[in-house]
Design a protein around this motif. Sequence first.
Motif, PDB file in Angstrom:
ATOM      1  N   GLN A 177      39.399  34.369  45.706  1.00 24.39           N
ATOM      2  CA  GLN A 177      40.037  33.642  44.608  1.00 24.39           C
ATOM      3  C   GLN A 177      40.077  34.542  43.372  1.00 24.39           C
ATOM      4  OE1 GLN A 177      37.669  30.294  43.378  1.00 24.39           O
ATOM      5  NE2 GLN A 177      39.342  29.336  42.299  1.00 24.39           N
ATOM      6  N   VAL A 178      41.076  34.311  42.537  1.00 27.18           N
ATOM      7  CA  VAL A 178      41.126  34.923  41.210  1.00 27.18           C
ATOM      8  C   VAL A 178      40.961  33.791  40.217  1.00 27.18           C
ATOM      9  CG1 VAL A 178      42.530  36.190  39.539  1.00 27.18           C
ATOM     10  CG2 VAL A 178      42.584  36.835  41.948  1.00 27.18           C
ATOM     11  N   MET A 179      40.006  33.957  39.334  1.00 27.93           N
ATOM     12  CA  MET A 179      39.720  32.914  38.351  1.00 27.93           C
ATOM     13  C   MET A 179      40.055  33.430  36.955  1.00 27.93           C
ATOM     14  SD  MET A 179      35.952  31.843  39.781  1.00 27.93           S
ATOM     15  CE  MET A 179      35.602  30.920  38.311  1.00 27.93           C
ATOM     16  N   LEU A 180      40.252  32.499  36.063  1.00 28.94           N
ATOM     17  CA  LEU A 180      40.414  32.834  34.658  1.00 28.94           C
ATOM     18  C   LEU A 180      39.158  32.357  33.955  1.00 28.94           C
ATOM     19  CD1 LEU A 180      42.472  33.996  32.633  1.00 28.94           C
ATOM     20  CD2 LEU A 180      43.148  31.653  32.149  1.00 28.94           C
ATOM     21  N   GLU A 181      38.493  33.274  33.275  1.00 28.96           N
ATOM     22  CA  GLU A 181      37.288  32.883  32.547  1.00 28.96           C
ATOM     23  C   GLU A 181      37.457  33.237  31.073  1.00 28.96           C
ATOM     24  OE1 GLU A 181      34.173  34.973  34.601  1.00 28.96           O
ATOM     25  OE2 GLU A 181      34.442  36.756  33.387  1.00 28.96           O
ATOM     26  N   GLN A 182      36.913  32.379  30.248  1.00 27.43           N
ATOM     27  CA  GLN A 182      37.010  32.568  28.805  1.00 27.43           C
ATOM     28  C   GLN A 182      35.801  33.329  28.294  1.00 27.43           C
ATOM     29  OE1 GLN A 182      39.623  31.562  26.749  1.00 27.43           O
ATOM     30  NE2 GLN A 182      40.652  31.084  28.677  1.00 27.43           N
ATOM     31  N   ARG A 183      36.057  34.384  27.553  1.00 26.99           N
ATOM     32  CA  ARG A 183      35.005  35.127  26.883  1.00 26.99           C
ATOM     33  C   ARG A 183      35.481  35.405  25.467  1.00 26.99           C
ATOM     34  NH1 ARG A 183      34.957  38.494  31.866  1.00 26.99           N
ATOM     35  NH2 ARG A 183      35.949  40.129  30.635  1.00 26.99           N
ATOM     36  N   GLU A 184      34.724  34.918  24.524  1.00 22.73           N
ATOM     37  CA  GLU A 184      35.040  35.103  23.109  1.00 22.73           C
ATOM     38  C   GLU A 184      36.467  34.659  22.788  1.00 22.73           C
ATOM     39  OE1 GLU A 184      34.035  39.112  21.984  1.00 22.73           O
ATOM     40  OE2 GLU A 184      32.031  38.934  22.848  1.00 22.73           O
ATOM     41  N   GLY A 185      36.874  33.559  23.396  1.00 19.89           N
ATOM     42  CA  GLY A 185      38.176  32.971  23.118  1.00 19.89           C
ATOM     43  C   GLY A 185      39.358  33.639  23.808  1.00 19.89           C
TER      44      GLY A 185
END
Length: 116
Positions: free
Chosen positions: A8-16
């Motif tokens: 899977q490819v995920m989208l993760e939030q880091r520092e907005g």
Amino acid sequence: MIEGHVHQVMLEQREGVGYLAVVYVAGLRDECERQRSTKQMPAPIRTRYATPIAGTAAIAQAFNQGDSAWLRADPAGRVARQSLLQYLHEHPVEDGRWALMVDDFRRFASLPLCTP
């Protein structure tokens, strides 16, 4: 020999900011699909690789759906795809998982990943 695949490819939030993360799972892709189709869903051994590649939900979804045509046609998708492949290539060959991930993204780019 290492057996595994990009799950899977995920989208993760880091520092907005949204960044792509690649989930790698031990075992063969076909076995993963078979288990899912027969409802045998043991918890696979997952390794998440956070990347410095900025992305969007649409880009992550295109990777997961195997929509390589969209990734090549969309300007942001094209940059994300090229950047991800370059990032994966830059890692040492001592860990065969990096090479397997590159291979998955190249050879199986038009096939959906094993996302739930």
